[in-house]
Design an enzyme around this catalytic site. Sequence first.
Site, PDB file in Angstrom:
ATOM      1  N   GLU A   1      -0.733  -8.346   5.525  1.00  0.00           N
ATOM      2  CA  GLU A   1      -0.411  -8.514   6.958  1.00  0.00           C
ATOM      3  C   GLU A   1      -1.644  -8.408   7.850  1.00  0.00           C
ATOM      4  O   GLU A   1      -1.588  -8.746   9.017  1.00  0.00           O
ATOM      5  CB  GLU A   1       0.660  -7.488   7.371  1.00  0.00           C
ATOM      6  CG  GLU A   1       0.200  -6.055   7.578  1.00  0.00           C
ATOM      7  CD  GLU A   1      -0.099  -5.261   6.302  1.00  0.00           C
ATOM      8  OE1 GLU A   1       0.014  -5.823   5.191  1.00  0.00           O
ATOM      9  OE2 GLU A   1      -0.444  -4.076   6.439  1.00  0.00           O
TER      10      GLU A   1
ATOM     11  N   CYS B   1       0.824  -1.215   0.000  1.00  0.00           N
ATOM     12  CA  CYS B   1       0.000   0.000   0.000  1.00  0.00           C
ATOM     13  C   CYS B   1       0.862   1.271   0.000  1.00  0.00           C
ATOM     14  O   CYS B   1       1.532   1.526  -0.984  1.00  0.00           O
ATOM     15  CB  CYS B   1      -0.988  -0.058   1.153  1.00  0.00           C
ATOM     16  SG  CYS B   1      -2.462   0.895   0.801  1.00  0.00           S
TER      17      CYS B   1
ATOM     18  N   HIS C   1      -3.130  -5.174   1.805  1.00  0.00           N
ATOM     19  CA  HIS C   1      -2.492  -5.397   3.106  1.00  0.00           C
ATOM     20  C   HIS C   1      -2.528  -6.873   3.491  1.00  0.00           C
ATOM     21  O   HIS C   1      -3.364  -7.278   4.294  1.00  0.00           O
ATOM     22  CB  HIS C   1      -3.244  -4.612   4.192  1.00  0.00           C
ATOM     23  CG  HIS C   1      -3.057  -3.148   4.125  1.00  0.00           C
ATOM     24  ND1 HIS C   1      -2.050  -2.491   4.802  1.00  0.00           N
ATOM     25  CD2 HIS C   1      -3.737  -2.188   3.463  1.00  0.00           C
ATOM     26  CE1 HIS C   1      -2.123  -1.202   4.558  1.00  0.00           C
ATOM     27  NE2 HIS C   1      -3.138  -0.986   3.746  1.00  0.00           N
TER      28      HIS C   1
HETATM   29  N1  GLN Z   1      -4.066   6.202   0.870  1.00  0.00           N
HETATM   30  C1  GLN Z   1      -2.751   6.058   1.389  1.00  0.00           C
HETATM   31  C2  GLN Z   1      -1.743   6.891   0.600  1.00  0.00           C
HETATM   32  O1  GLN Z   1      -2.032   7.346  -0.474  1.00  0.00           O
HETATM   33  C3  GLN Z   1      -2.295   4.608   1.416  1.00  0.00           C
HETATM   34  C4  GLN Z   1      -3.236   3.804   2.264  1.00  0.00           C
HETATM   35  C5  GLN Z   1      -2.635   2.625   2.945  1.00  0.00           C
HETATM   36  O2  GLN Z   1      -1.425   2.434   3.025  1.00  0.00           O
HETATM   37  N2  GLN Z   1      -3.518   1.835   3.496  1.00  0.00           N
HETATM   38  O3  GLN Z   1      -0.669   7.105   1.044  1.00  0.00           O
END
Ligand code: GLN
Length: 192
Positions: A167, A75, A165
């Site tokens: 994890e 992410c 994610h």
């Molecule tokens: N929306 C976040 C970003 O742009 C990332 C979200 C996340 O890591 N769950 O940094």
Amino acid sequence: MKIGVLALQGAVREHIRHIELSGHEGIAIKRTEQLDHIDGLILPGGESTTLRRLMNLYGFKEALQQSTLPMFGTCAGLIVMAKHIVGEEGYLDKLDITVQRNSFGRQVDSFESELNVQGIAEDIEGVFIRAPHIEATHGEVSVLSTVGEKIVAVQEGRYLGVSFHPELTDDYRVTQYFIEEIVKPSLMTEKV
Ligand code: GLN
């Protein structure tokens, strides 16, 4: 093997749990000196603007740009590894991809989806939280998974990145793949 988790922000403990479930040692990384004592690094999710600010503050930008450690970003961790971010500057320049942040829209801010991830499994539970997607790949990047038209997992040599994610579930197969299929072979080539 010793796998570090960048511990400036995000789900650090959960990543360490997956590393341990895979049978390896997980280490929270707070200082750049610690990078010399690990075999691979996980960059967790969180908020990428904050993550970048903290990485600048603690010297991780330069240290990781110069590092050849295998890396796995989830992410926000994927966002900081990207060479191109729509509307922003790329950061670590590790993965030759163009990432779009927050790209699944407001109505579906967060969702789960069963994913077919090439080389790992056909039934990976993907938890997406204000997730980015990979709008385009360049060069030698392989696409490992998609949700509809959107790319959500990629690999380029020793770098792995996913929009979701892993994890946050009990399924540690993506982390295990990173360790066994990316980190381990990288150690063997270094010794040759
Ligand atoms: N929306 C976040 C970003 O742009 C990332 C979200 C996340 O890591 N769950 O940094």
